[in-house]
Design a protein around this motif. Sequence first.
Motif, short mmCIF file in Angstrom:
data_model
loop_
_atom_site.label_atom_id
_atom_site.label_comp_id
_atom_site.label_asym_id
_atom_site.label_seq_id
_atom_site.Cartn_x
_atom_site.Cartn_y
_atom_site.Cartn_z
N MET A 49 64.21 39.88 19.44
CA MET A 49 63.35 40.02 20.61
C MET A 49 63.30 38.65 21.30
O MET A 49 62.94 37.65 20.67
N VAL A 50 63.66 38.62 22.58
CA VAL A 50 63.72 37.37 23.34
C VAL A 50 62.80 37.47 24.54
O VAL A 50 62.85 38.43 25.30
N ALA A 51 61.96 36.45 24.71
CA ALA A 51 61.14 36.33 25.92
C ALA A 51 61.57 35.05 26.62
O ALA A 51 61.25 33.94 26.17
N ALA A 52 62.32 35.19 27.70
CA ALA A 52 62.87 34.04 28.40
C ALA A 52 63.38 34.49 29.77
O ALA A 52 63.71 35.66 29.96
N PRO A 53 63.41 33.57 30.75
CA PRO A 53 64.02 33.92 32.04
C PRO A 53 65.46 34.40 31.85
O PRO A 53 66.16 33.94 30.94
N GLU A 54 65.90 35.31 32.71
CA GLU A 54 67.19 35.97 32.50
C GLU A 54 68.37 35.01 32.50
O GLU A 54 69.37 35.27 31.84
N ASP A 55 68.28 33.91 33.26
CA ASP A 55 69.42 32.97 33.31
C ASP A 55 69.17 31.74 32.47
O ASP A 55 69.85 30.72 32.64
N SER A 56 68.22 31.79 31.54
CA SER A 56 67.89 30.64 30.72
C SER A 56 68.90 30.49 29.58
O SER A 56 69.61 31.45 29.22
N PRO A 57 68.98 29.32 28.97
CA PRO A 57 69.90 29.13 27.84
C PRO A 57 69.64 30.09 26.69
O PRO A 57 70.58 30.57 26.05
N VAL A 58 68.38 30.40 26.40
CA VAL A 58 68.06 31.31 25.31
C VAL A 58 68.55 32.72 25.63
O VAL A 58 69.12 33.41 24.77
N ALA A 59 68.34 33.18 26.86
CA ALA A 59 68.80 34.52 27.25
C ALA A 59 70.32 34.60 27.18
O ALA A 59 70.87 35.62 26.73
N ILE A 60 71.00 33.57 27.59
CA ILE A 60 72.46 33.55 27.53
C ILE A 60 72.95 33.59 26.09
O ILE A 60 73.90 34.30 25.74
#
Length: 358
Positions: free
Chosen positions: A123-134
């Motif tokens: 489960m990821v909570a992060a902006p869509e273009d953030s390093p974590v989302a990538i």
Amino acid sequence: MSVFDDTRLDDPAALEASDHLLRRLAMAGARIRAELEASQDALNKLEPDGFRPRAVVAAGRDARLVRAVLEPVCPVPFLAWPGPGLPGWAGPLDLVIVLGGAAEDTDAVSAAGEAVRRGCGLMVAAPEDSPVAIASAGLRHAIRLPSQSDDQLAAAVAVLQALHQMELGPEVDHKAVALLLDDVAIECSPNNDVASNPAKELALVLADGLPLVWGGSVLAARAARRVVEALRLASGRPALAADAGHLLPVLDQPPRDLFADPFDKPAELRPALIILDDGVDEAGIAEHRRKLESKAEAHDVRVHTITQAEGTDIGRYAALTQQGRYAAAYLGIGLGRYGMATVDDPVGSGNPSEDPAW
């Protein structure tokens, strides 16, 4: 050392110059609403399906906040992982939660990438273009909550809501949390003068003090750490959040010199004890508080209490933290560190709202 000028707390020019910071504080409730609205599609797909992870591992920003809320009630083992990667035992039977912001967070990125490599639930909570989302894009069935801002609390509330729907955590009621933050914004508004503004009152308490912030419950202690981060940033002074055993020796101060000439040399900063009371009524907490207050009184240390006893656990935490952040903002304004830029001291022109402490 900066000199605190209490007139700046009600000075329209000084407050206007700090509008970017005060406005960010005032919009905290709105950011939670926006976060949950943006995550609604993902949340609607979450239904208890009989599967329960073997364990939950939280990594990244405010993982310890998620742990503080979940640990007492989570039906499976829960771990807040502070370092890069994941613990060696984490695998496909476990759920990994990663809270990441727009900025680079190498530990969070590492945790997300390792969860993908091992095939963990994610489960990821992060902006869509953030390093974590990538980093998490390689896992097709990951739960992605698209953060709308870099607000750690808003992202944590969305994650807690998701975990509640998965029957892994308590009810959150994000609307009630947002309303509590709206109430804090009204009470602590720059339009309220010192006589009717609790945050400005606390800023006056800390004008010549070194903050010692204590919260008795797990969540109040977590809020104390967040408040101390904001106070350090605002004042450039030391501030300490710790348990009672560590604070009691610091309260052992010599008596004030009543005959000292304030014009001869600046008065030394004395500790000020700030108690965060979230209404948790336990015998151990009450005893620690009694010891702190008694020691402070015996050594002429000022005590100030912030109380928030209404609402859910996360709501009380949010309100206590926000009141402390408002006080920090007004402390920085009174010290001339916010809203009064100079060539020699560029701190006043900075944007503390970009710091994670806010």
